[in-house]
Motif scaffolding. Sequence first.
Motif: not given
Length: 187
Positions: A40-54
Amino acid sequence: MDIGNAQQDVRRTYAHGFYGQLVSGAVWLAAAAVATWVSPVAGVAALFLGGILIFTLTTLALRLSGRPWSLPAGHPMAGLASQIAFTVPLGLLVVIALIGGREHLFFPASMVIVGAHYLPFVFLYGMRLFAVLAGLMIVGGVAFAQWQEPWMPAAGWANGLLLVAFAFVLRASAQVERSVPSSLAAS
């Protein structure tokens, strides 16, 4: 330039939001996959970092499609588009700070933040469809947050699928707009 023409430029440049929603949906689905199969923590990081790249990934998709990839310099909607883009990472920082060990709330809270960020798209694009997307995300996020000990990635999977589906709804709306004679569209 009047507002209607400026909104038409936004719709034309950004393909009615098709690429942005497709990229956003892919980021949400990737983050849900990470939350499901890594942690779950990696999922949080993935959405945050991915969101920055959208925005960057959407620009790349527009360029690869051969379409214009940005509004012209000095366009009256360019500043608003940039300001809207920065609201999500800032909102996600608040979500991350507040969940404190309750990772199951991250995706639902993020749905509310991202959904709210779509409300100004109604004006930016001149498309009420974005209000529908915003409403679905906000209501969905609140509903997922109400579950007792929910399976954490469920909201991520659901929102990713919603965004991908909505990309195609936006694409269909573009086809309808192109098929309506301009004399009828103006009335």
